[in-house]
Design a protein around this motif. Sequence first.
Motif, PDB file in Angstrom:
ATOM      1  N   PHE A   1       0.831  -1.194   0.000  1.00 22.61           N
ATOM      2  CA  PHE A   1       0.000   0.000   0.000  1.00 22.61           C
ATOM      3  C   PHE A   1       0.874   1.255   0.000  1.00 22.61           C
ATOM      4  N   VAL A   2       0.410   2.265  -0.678  1.00 21.40           N
ATOM      5  CA  VAL A   2       1.026   3.573  -0.557  1.00 21.40           C
ATOM      6  C   VAL A   2       0.455   4.235   0.693  1.00 21.40           C
ATOM      7  N   SER A   3       1.318   4.667   1.587  1.00 23.19           N
ATOM      8  CA  SER A   3       0.849   5.224   2.854  1.00 23.19           C
ATOM      9  C   SER A   3       0.217   6.590   2.648  1.00 23.19           C
ATOM     10  N   ALA A   4      -0.550   7.005   3.643  1.00 24.40           N
ATOM     11  CA  ALA A   4      -1.178   8.325   3.585  1.00 24.40           C
ATOM     12  C   ALA A   4      -0.127   9.421   3.489  1.00 24.40           C
ATOM     13  N   ALA A   5       0.960   9.279   4.232  1.00 24.64           N
ATOM     14  CA  ALA A   5       2.021  10.295   4.184  1.00 24.64           C
ATOM     15  C   ALA A   5       2.632  10.371   2.796  1.00 24.64           C
ATOM     16  N   GLN A   6       2.843   9.199   2.178  1.00 26.65           N
ATOM     17  CA  GLN A   6       3.401   9.195   0.835  1.00 26.65           C
ATOM     18  C   GLN A   6       2.434   9.794  -0.171  1.00 26.65           C
ATOM     19  N   LEU A   7       1.141   9.494  -0.018  1.00 26.08           N
ATOM     20  CA  LEU A   7       0.145  10.064  -0.918  1.00 26.08           C
ATOM     21  C   LEU A   7       0.067  11.578  -0.792  1.00 26.08           C
ATOM     22  N   ALA A   8       0.193  12.063   0.433  1.00 26.52           N
ATOM     23  CA  ALA A   8       0.162  13.516   0.633  1.00 26.52           C
ATOM     24  C   ALA A   8       1.293  14.199  -0.123  1.00 26.52           C
ATOM     25  N   GLN A   9       2.426  13.498  -0.241  1.00 23.40           N
ATOM     26  CA  GLN A   9       3.560  14.065  -0.952  1.00 23.40           C
ATOM     27  C   GLN A   9       3.320  14.137  -2.456  1.00 23.40           C
ATOM     28  N   LEU A  10       2.320  13.404  -2.929  1.00 23.15           N
ATOM     29  CA  LEU A  10       2.018  13.414  -4.361  1.00 23.15           C
ATOM     30  C   LEU A  10       1.026  14.501  -4.750  1.00 23.15           C
ATOM     31  N   ALA A  11       0.573  15.279  -3.769  1.00 22.68           N
ATOM     32  CA  ALA A  11      -0.517  16.229  -3.999  1.00 22.68           C
ATOM     33  C   ALA A  11      -0.226  17.200  -5.130  1.00 22.68           C
ATOM     34  N   ASN A  12       1.020  17.554  -5.309  1.00 22.92           N
ATOM     35  CA  ASN A  12       1.378  18.532  -6.339  1.00 22.92           C
ATOM     36  C   ASN A  12       2.080  17.891  -7.526  1.00 22.92           C
ATOM     37  N   ASN A  13       1.957  16.587  -7.653  1.00 27.88           N
ATOM     38  CA  ASN A  13       2.599  15.871  -8.754  1.00 27.88           C
ATOM     39  C   ASN A  13       1.515  15.232  -9.612  1.00 27.88           C
ATOM     40  N   ALA A  14       1.099  15.943 -10.648  1.00 30.66           N
ATOM     41  CA  ALA A  14      -0.033  15.493 -11.452  1.00 30.66           C
ATOM     42  C   ALA A  14       0.236  14.150 -12.108  1.00 30.66           C
ATOM     43  N   SER A  15       1.454  13.919 -12.591  1.00 26.35           N
ATOM     44  CA  SER A  15       1.776  12.656 -13.257  1.00 26.35           C
ATOM     45  C   SER A  15       1.650  11.484 -12.298  1.00 26.35           C
ATOM     46  N   ALA A  16       2.203  11.634 -11.097  1.00 24.37           N
ATOM     47  CA  ALA A  16       2.146  10.533 -10.130  1.00 24.37           C
ATOM     48  C   ALA A  16       0.717  10.282  -9.664  1.00 24.37           C
TER      49      ALA A  16
END
Length: 556
Positions: free
Chosen positions: A278-293
């Motif tokens: 699973f991708v963790s919540a913390a890791q997902l939060a880091q993707l907030a500004n990465n449209a490609s990811a």
Amino acid sequence: MTRRRLAVAVLTSALALSACGANDKPQTTADTAATRGGTLRILSDGQTVNFDPAKSSNLAITSLALVHRRLTAWHNKPGEQAKVVPDLADTGKTSDGGKTWTFTLQEGLKFSDGTPITSADVKWGIQRSFAPAFSGGLGYHKQLIEGGDTYRGPFEGAELKGIETPDERTIKFTLVRPYGDWPWVASTPAFAPVPKGKGAEADYAEHPVASGPYQLAEYQKGVKVRLTRNPNWDQVKDQVRAALPDEVVWQLGQDASVISQRLVADAGDDKTAFGSSFVSAAQLAQLANNASAKERVVTSKSGALAYLALNTEKAPLNNPKVREAFQYAVDKAAFQIASAGTPALAGDVATTLITEGIAGREKFDLYPAQPSGDPEKAKKLLAEAGFPGGLSGLDFVVSKSNNGAEKAQAIQAGLARAGIQTTIRTLDGDAYTEETSGSATAAFDLTLASWQPDFPSANANIQPLFQSTEIGGGGYNLSRYRNAEVDRLIGEAQATVDPAEAGKKWAALDRKILQDSPVVPLIYTRNSFLRGSKVANLFIADFPAYPNYLQVGLSK
């Protein structure tokens, strides 16, 4: 039941929807078209991949099924309820209300070494799972097959009484009681064939004889696993495995944060990879500004039931009115925040025991309240139960893993509003397991847990958590709930062969159990997975909350 658990584990983490806002919808599939060929890579933080069917708890749609077929399989797609379908054999027939089941294997099936797959090989594989040296896999069959309660495996020449193979394509099971879900049980790992006489060695997982589309070509613990095509697998005879990649390679021992970083960067071979964790919540939060990811995050619509278990054997929690107060006292919205930062990331509020994607599930709410709860209603119920001043000194034990302490604190704060005072006690994994499920008696009052069924039936939602036989001894009845009528009704539902009729009985049990309030349903946790840009057809169906490895391919 014999103790069992998923290789995908007892699901205790509430994971994510996407790194987007609360109103976004889950992206449950990668829409890119998949083509045949190439090397699919799976990035794993584990040190091993278990390809021994006797020792495996693997779901029927994940890694083990690339190498081993079983008697039956699952058909699952987003928006559809999962259903049992043929694999090596048909889906089974019974003429006596579910006590005996007969399966007929397809003609012309072969192992990777070119030898025919026969009913004797299926029987051998099942018998092998009873040997003490090969324990650890799913064990639903072990107390159901006649003679299984005392059987110790085939390596000393003994045969299991309840399995007959009258010819090379027929296998007949005689059970100790009628069991309508036997076709689902036949999809569990132990029902994979092992060539008769083989598999006595402890390291069979590292050189298994394959029946699926891939064979094990390379195995380095902690480093790498490589699968190549099985030349004797026939696509025409397999309706559940697309087998699109030429090779499947696991990179083992990868740090979870590094896996996320690599897939976000999407460079080189990582374009053809996805993460098995699973991708963790913390890791997902880091993707907030990465449209490609963000576009490459695939998320389950629903998932495992996270719940608060109340020890029904201990006063005052042995009082149903007291337990009912907890249904209103708990702040499920705070639990969502503690689990994953936002309700959308965590998963929807739960009100039932049967999870989405399971046939027969009915949606209801016996204790309607706002997601944040109704502390005044809880206080009123406690007063009616004889506790006008509330409760104090309750022992709240949780696991240290998966953000357990933070989630417990969210529950603790909500309970305090209703005058219920708790003390949180965190334990390491083994100590937690022993205290909550290992012994016949338990000192704790409350605990947090999570559960996803091992196969797509409400039976697997209800029976392991609420039948009285599952108390202690490694069982998962953490609320230590005993109700003779519920036990009887579980047996009745299990004996029902017609799925629609059985579904109605399980839905009625869902309501009946919740009327007793042994647990408080919290959320249906969501799981998210990140893929490289060339990974295609990576989807998560309504059940289970994991990608279907058997359909994944690569785009051009």
